[in-house]
Design an enzyme around this catalytic site. Sequence first.
Site, short mmCIF file in Angstrom:
data_model
loop_
_atom_site.label_atom_id
_atom_site.label_comp_id
_atom_site.label_asym_id
_atom_site.label_seq_id
_atom_site.Cartn_x
_atom_site.Cartn_y
_atom_site.Cartn_z
N GLN A 1 -1.50 7.00 -9.19
CA GLN A 1 -2.20 6.78 -7.91
C GLN A 1 -1.56 5.61 -7.15
O GLN A 1 -1.32 4.55 -7.72
CB GLN A 1 -3.67 6.48 -8.24
CG GLN A 1 -4.43 5.67 -7.23
CD GLN A 1 -5.61 6.42 -6.61
OE1 GLN A 1 -5.64 7.64 -6.58
NE2 GLN A 1 -6.58 5.69 -6.11
N ARG B 1 3.38 -1.04 -6.69
CA ARG B 1 2.38 -2.09 -6.98
C ARG B 1 2.28 -2.41 -8.46
O ARG B 1 1.60 -3.36 -8.84
CB ARG B 1 1.01 -1.71 -6.42
CG ARG B 1 0.37 -0.50 -7.09
CD ARG B 1 -1.05 -0.26 -6.56
NE ARG B 1 -1.70 0.85 -7.23
CZ ARG B 1 -3.00 1.10 -7.20
NH1 ARG B 1 -3.81 0.30 -6.53
NH2 ARG B 1 -3.50 2.13 -7.83
N HIS C 1 -2.05 -2.47 1.62
CA HIS C 1 -3.45 -2.21 1.20
C HIS C 1 -4.23 -3.54 1.19
O HIS C 1 -4.58 -4.08 0.14
CB HIS C 1 -3.40 -1.59 -0.20
CG HIS C 1 -4.67 -0.96 -0.67
ND1 HIS C 1 -5.89 -1.61 -0.66
CD2 HIS C 1 -4.91 0.27 -1.18
CE1 HIS C 1 -6.80 -0.81 -1.15
NE2 HIS C 1 -6.24 0.35 -1.47
N GLU D 1 -6.27 -1.14 5.94
CA GLU D 1 -4.93 -0.95 5.38
C GLU D 1 -4.05 -0.23 6.39
O GLU D 1 -4.33 0.91 6.75
CB GLU D 1 -5.06 -0.12 4.10
CG GLU D 1 -6.17 -0.59 3.18
CD GLU D 1 -6.63 0.48 2.19
OE1 GLU D 1 -5.86 1.40 1.87
OE2 GLU D 1 -7.78 0.38 1.72
#
Length: 289
Positions: free
Chosen positions: A79, A84, A157, A264
């Site tokens: 996801q 990240r 984000h 975001e």
Amino acid sequence: MPVSHQSNKATLSHPSGASAEVYLFGATLTSWKVSNKERIFLSAEAVLDESKAIRGGIPLVFPVFGKGKAPHITASLPQHGFARISRWKFVNSSDDDQTVTAQFGLDHSMISDEHRSLWPFDFSLIYTIKLTADTIETHLKVHNVGDKPFDFNTLLHTYFLIPDESKVRVIGLNGVDYADKVLQQSSRQDGEAVIRGEVDRVYANVKSTDIDIHYGADEQQNGRGIKLSKNGLNDIVVWNPWIEKSAGMADFGDEEYHRMICVEAGQVAEFIALASGDSWEGSQVLSLL
Ligand code: BG6
């Protein structure tokens, strides 16, 4: 030192007192302080040992937003992609009278073998953070350094620290069509966006470059809010997990949804196709309202 380093993070310090902190894991910005106040939400339960994405700050979504859908090649990626949850490298820093700058980089040789086998493209990301006395800019450059084209989504984000979710107002989305991921339907924004329950919305093609996050609470103590000015980023996601989702997240306190909103800026409604040798850039500037 305008930019100081520890093994796992860099700190940018501006002579005005403004500062920012960036973990190499995900190049996740976890703090932006201006006028002696923290402006970015980081969960008290956030895991900072590089075993999972940092809950809060500005995680960088790349190369897929959410879960990819088969038959697209991103379907088997985790996801929000691998950026990240990969360790970036510090590239360089500089400063002048106005601005403290730090750059971070990630390329295909630095991601895990698993991610590389799932997404076999040669890429280079450069993430530039510029801190001034009263603003912070986060700028992402994506370069296709390989011989095959690839598609990507990306998103800054950003988790904003707010005084009270019931009072916050997001301005700049009026009339924009959005995909409501909670109600699983499409809608059009009428006026300001507010939080009255779980919110998970993807606003596509947001024409306004400026999105204002008005705190709506105790201006004297907290200030009015934050302006997000986007450049080269078409879409805006607004997210607040509310009660049930918060309870289901191990790295997020049950009551923390009162003090955060994610607004975001990114490219997520459609993939961007990047030809061999081409590059793409997008950025946001945050400032006080
Ligand atoms: C948002 C998504 O961008 O990120 C939500 O729209 C998602 O659907 C949220 O729940 C948080 O994602 P994650 O993977 O950090 O829990």
